[in-house]
Design a protein around this motif. Structure first.
Motif, PDB file in Angstrom:
ATOM      1  N   PHE A  52     -24.586 -30.738   0.248  1.00 16.74           N
ATOM      2  CA  PHE A  52     -23.612 -31.791   0.534  1.00 16.74           C
ATOM      3  C   PHE A  52     -22.275 -31.195   0.958  1.00 16.74           C
ATOM      4  N   ALA A  53     -21.994 -29.982   0.496  1.00 17.56           N
ATOM      5  CA  ALA A  53     -20.720 -29.334   0.824  1.00 17.56           C
ATOM      6  C   ALA A  53     -20.528 -29.156   2.325  1.00 17.56           C
ATOM      7  N   LEU A  54     -21.629 -29.148   3.075  1.00 17.06           N
ATOM      8  CA  LEU A  54     -21.531 -28.963   4.522  1.00 17.06           C
ATOM      9  C   LEU A  54     -20.749 -30.098   5.188  1.00 17.06           C
ATOM     10  N   ALA A  55     -20.736 -31.269   4.556  1.00 19.88           N
ATOM     11  CA  ALA A  55     -20.022 -32.416   5.128  1.00 19.88           C
ATOM     12  C   ALA A  55     -18.558 -32.468   4.685  1.00 19.88           C
ATOM     13  N   PHE A  56     -18.155 -31.570   3.789  1.00 18.15           N
ATOM     14  CA  PHE A  56     -16.798 -31.573   3.262  1.00 18.15           C
ATOM     15  C   PHE A  56     -15.873 -30.744   4.152  1.00 18.15           C
ATOM     16  N   ASP A  57     -14.641 -31.191   4.274  1.00 11.14           N
ATOM     17  CA  ASP A  57     -13.631 -30.419   5.000  1.00 11.14           C
ATOM     18  C   ASP A  57     -13.021 -29.339   4.125  1.00 11.14           C
ATOM     19  N   HIS A  58     -12.993 -29.575   2.824  1.00 17.37           N
ATOM     20  CA  HIS A  58     -12.504 -28.573   1.878  1.00 17.37           C
ATOM     21  C   HIS A  58     -13.285 -28.732   0.579  1.00 17.37           C
TER      22      HIS A  58
END
Length: 396
Positions: free
Chosen positions: A119-125
């Protein structure tokens, strides 16, 4: 990192009662940083009382994690609902799968906070995991500063506004159980992990002592704590005392908060109700077993946090692996006489006033009782994050 301007902010926090309470200072900090923004919180439906009336929020969305919104399809349906709101900032305040997925699928123009891999792949930070030598409130501040969302720490403590219906019910119950001059001490026996629970017989001694001194005892907690409370009550010599009042499993979170706001002291385990008590400004004495004081202490300098000098503290595990006399030694080595000593100190300091008459705290670091030179004593100010190793006292 320069702080951008945001106008439509979603904060996701789907964890348990204590975690949600520890997220409330962030809501105040966001409101201070973005006074004109629309701020929405997404939280667990069963915890609605904690946040629904929060004055820093424009909207509170609730998710039924174990009901209509459960499972993969429920998450996807809820994410589609979030996308329609066109948030320009989405903040995820806990690193679990459901909240990470909802943040990732929210359609937010910018997504920051804690995230599970994938899911972190969709986060900007992506924020690092909470630092356990730093209080969770401070970890949140540090994470949002690093993400360019906040430019300073907040100045608020834990906050909870009681819904009007709950406030009325708390007032009715109080008048039914107590006279205006009664001095009421709350205790909370339960905790989510067995390794966070103080010894039943010790709680019984503390309750008996205060009942014999003329105080009233109000026993708090949720439905899951009822069996624990009955086991403890069975150990009490004053179990039928008319000043003993059992509210465990009988009131909502809002009513619980309303009752706590009238108490003069809260003797408790590290638990969700402990943090509700802090938000109500009731002075707290808390016994810490498996959980680290630096990460989760009661966020009010009036509080006292107690830990035993055992080498395995804090183990952060749910069931004690030790056997025999060593089993749960972190709790066994905090005898009731010790807790009574420091509970009495708090009562003297605060003048036995109801919490609702006390000022809001401006200093938030707990005082720690720990072992030094073979004796328990209050650690110096600023010691909440310090681990002290010293010789063990003799077993009781």
């Amino acid at each position: 990192m320069a702080v951008r301007d945001y106008h439509n902010i979603l904060v996701i926090h789907l964890m348990h009662l204590g975690d949600l309470m520890l997220g409330t200072p962030v809501l105040a900090a966001l409101r201070q940083q973005y006074p004109a923004a629309r701020i929405t919180l997404l939280a667990d439906k069963k915890l609605a009382d904690v946040v629904a009336a929060n004055e820093h929020l424009d909207e509170c969305l609730l998710i039924d994690k174990k009901g209509a919104d459960g499972g993969l399809l429920g998450i996807l349906r809820y994410a589609m609902r979030l996308r329609k709101n066109h948030y320009d900032l989405v903040i995820n305040l806990h690193r679990n799968e459901r909240s990470s997925a909802l943040a990732a699928l929210s359609g937010g123009r910018r997504i920051v906070g804690y995230a599970k891999p994938g899911f972190a792949l969709a986060f900007d930070h992506v924020s690092p995991s909470q630092n356990q030598v730093m209080h969770e409130v401070h970890s949140h501040y540090a994470a949002l500063r690093a993400a360019g969302v906040l430019n300073a720490d907040g100045t608020a403590g834990l906050e909870m506004w009681i819904p009007p219906a709950a406030k009325e019910e708390a007032e009715r119950l109080w008048q039914a159980h107590f006279a205006p001059t009664d001095k009421v001490i709350a205790i909370n026996i339960g905790a989510s992990w067995a390794t966070k629970r103080w010894i039943d017989a010790y709680f019984a001694v503390v309750a008996d002592t205060y009942l014999r001194r003329g105080y009233h005892i109000a026993v708090m907690g949720g439905p899951m704590d009822m069996e624990m409370v009955e086991k403890c009550r069975a150990r009490m010599e004053e179990r039928e005392h008319p000043h003993l009042h059992i509210f465990t499993g009988k009131v909502s979170l809002g009513v619980l908060a309303g009752l706590l706001s009238r108490c003069i002291l809260f003797i408790t385990t590290d638990s969700g109700p402990m943090h509700v008590g802090v938000a109500m400004h009731v002075p707290v004495i808390c016994m810490f077993g498996s959980s680290p004081i630096p990460g989760f202490y009661p966020y009010d300098a009036r509080s006292i946090s107690v830990r035993a000098p055992v080498s395995c503290h804090p183990c952060r595990i749910h069931e004690c692996p030790l056997a025999g006399e060593e089993h749960m030694m972190c709790m066994k080595r905090m005898p009731p006489e010790l807790i009574l000593q420091y509970a009495d100190q708090i009562l003297r300091e605060e003048g036995e006033r109801p919490a609702c008459e006390l000022p809001a705290p401006t200093d938030f670091e707990t005082r720690v009782v720990e072992m030094a030179d073979g004796h328990f004593a209050l650690a110096p100010r600023g010691a909440a994050g310090r681990v002290v190793r010293s010789s063990l006292p003799q077993s009781r």
